[in-house]
Design an enzyme around this catalytic site. Structure first.
Site, PDB file in Angstrom:
ATOM      1  N   ARG A   1       3.228  -0.591  10.677  1.00  0.00           N
ATOM      2  CA  ARG A   1       4.334  -0.581  11.641  1.00  0.00           C
ATOM      3  C   ARG A   1       4.669  -1.939  12.259  1.00  0.00           C
ATOM      4  NH1 ARG A   1       1.768   4.725  14.197  1.00  0.00           N
ATOM      5  NH2 ARG A   1      -0.019   3.616  13.297  1.00  0.00           N
TER       6      ARG A   1
ATOM      7  N   ASP B   1     -13.298  14.984  -2.291  1.00  0.00           N
ATOM      8  CA  ASP B   1     -13.341  16.279  -2.984  1.00  0.00           C
ATOM      9  C   ASP B   1     -14.667  16.320  -3.744  1.00  0.00           C
ATOM     10  OD1 ASP B   1     -12.532  18.692  -4.334  1.00  0.00           O
ATOM     11  OD2 ASP B   1     -10.449  18.071  -4.056  1.00  0.00           O
TER      12      ASP B   1
ATOM     13  N   LYS C   1      -7.118   8.135  -0.210  1.00  0.00           N
ATOM     14  CA  LYS C   1      -8.374   8.530   0.472  1.00  0.00           C
ATOM     15  C   LYS C   1      -8.939   9.827  -0.130  1.00  0.00           C
ATOM     16  CE  LYS C   1      -7.023   6.547   4.945  1.00  0.00           C
ATOM     17  NZ  LYS C   1      -5.593   6.284   4.716  1.00  0.00           N
TER      18      LYS C   1
ATOM     19  N   THR D   1      -9.648   4.077  11.633  1.00  0.00           N
ATOM     20  CA  THR D   1      -9.471   3.185  12.788  1.00  0.00           C
ATOM     21  C   THR D   1      -8.758   3.881  13.947  1.00  0.00           C
ATOM     22  OG1 THR D   1      -7.618   2.301  11.525  1.00  0.00           O
ATOM     23  CG2 THR D   1      -9.572   0.923  11.664  1.00  0.00           C
TER      24      THR D   1
ATOM     25  N   LYS E   1       0.839  -1.199   0.000  1.00  0.00           N
ATOM     26  CA  LYS E   1       0.000   0.000   0.000  1.00  0.00           C
ATOM     27  C   LYS E   1       0.874   1.250   0.000  1.00  0.00           C
ATOM     28  CE  LYS E   1      -2.131   1.635   3.825  1.00  0.00           C
ATOM     29  NZ  LYS E   1      -1.859   3.085   3.816  1.00  0.00           N
TER      30      LYS E   1
ATOM     31  N   ASP F   1      -3.537   4.320  -1.586  1.00  0.00           N
ATOM     32  CA  ASP F   1      -4.360   4.757  -0.443  1.00  0.00           C
ATOM     33  C   ASP F   1      -4.243   6.267  -0.280  1.00  0.00           C
ATOM     34  OD1 ASP F   1      -5.744   4.913   1.994  1.00  0.00           O
ATOM     35  OD2 ASP F   1      -3.988   4.324   3.163  1.00  0.00           O
TER      36      ASP F   1
END
Ligand code: C5P
Length: 248
Positions: free
Chosen positions: A219, A75, A72, A129, A43, A70
């Site tokens: 991570r 607009d 997101k 999240t 990603k 990704d």
């Protein structure tokens, strides 16, 4: 236009999407050169794309990876539709936008991808999240995260999108409400108690058992001292759990 169609690449059997939250192309490509494109997807998010752009996406595809772009998008409908079209021309496997951009924005994005022979999966972000009830409340949203996720996911489903990004904690409810084909992409995956800035978290095996189709993991893999080993271990745990489920 010469898109590298990552949708044409061999399909990984792993549901893991490694979040490449690195700051530059060199460290990213050095990291991904250690990964097997059949053992995960990757990603590219806002930081990396802002730093390295389309050429990096094409290099990742050249390494054999299916790429989730990704960014997101959120607009006006025309702008998001054009952005999704350009993402499809880059040959990405998955692209996302914010469901809170509303029906007309999501339908415009869907229509912009309709004529591609290999369109990317079009996925809507519901509630990040990293957010919990208090954060929604401060934005004037009285619904709980689970209620707000269901509302936005139902709208995305109604607009003909392929699925949503949500927490694994909401996956079971969404599979029941919206059906098995509606793809659930779940970040907030954690192997232990270190949640970083994530709030609505779950382990990989639990997330899949709850109904997640894809696990976005950043991570816990990228900051591990032995990233490859962690990825292999998660894939093994998943295979083991799938084998156990099939026995039942
Ligand atoms: O490092 P970590 O596993 O928390 O990374 C999660 C990744 O998933 C990040 O790249 C983040 O931008 C992304 N993401 C998220 N929540 C969403 C959508 C995407 O955490 N709702």
């Amino acid at each position: 236009m010469n898109p590298l169609i990552t949708a044409d690449l061999a399909q990984p059997t792993s549901p893991i999407i490694v979040a490449l939250d690195f700051s530059d192309a060199n460290s990213t490509l050095e990291f991904t050169s250690q990964l097997d494109p059949l053992a995960c997807r990757v990603k590219v998010g806002k930081e990396l794309f802002t730093a390295s752009g389309r050429s990096l996406v094409e290099k990742l595809a050249a390494q054999g990876f299916q790429v989730f772009l990704d960014l997101k998008f959120h607009d006006i409908p025309n702008t998001v539709a054009h952005a999704c079209k350009v993402a499809a021309e880059c040959g990405v496997w998955m692209v996302d936008l914010h469901a809170s951009g509303g029906r007309r924005m999501m339908e415009a994005a869907r229509d912009a991808l309709a004529h591609f022979s290999h369109p990317p999966l079009l996925i809507a972000v519901t509630v990040l999240t990293s957010m919990e009830a208090e954060d929604l409340n401060e934005l004037g949203i009285k619904a709980s995260p689970a209620e707000q996720v269901l509302r936005l996911a139902t709208l995305a489903h109604d607009c003909g999108l392929n699925g949503v990004v949500c927490s694994a904690q909401e996956a079971t409810q969404l599979k029941i409400a919206l059906g098995a084909d509606f793809q659930l992409v779940t970040p907030g995956i954690r192997l232990n108690n270190n949640t970083d800035d994530q709030r609505r978290v779950m382990t990989p095996v639990d997330a899949l058992a709850a109904g997640a189709d894809y696990l976005v993991i950043g991570r816990p893999i990228t900051r591990a001292s032995a990233p490859l080993k962690v990825l292999q271990q998660i894939n093994q745990d998943i295979q083991h759990s799938r084998a156990e489920t099939e026995k039942l």
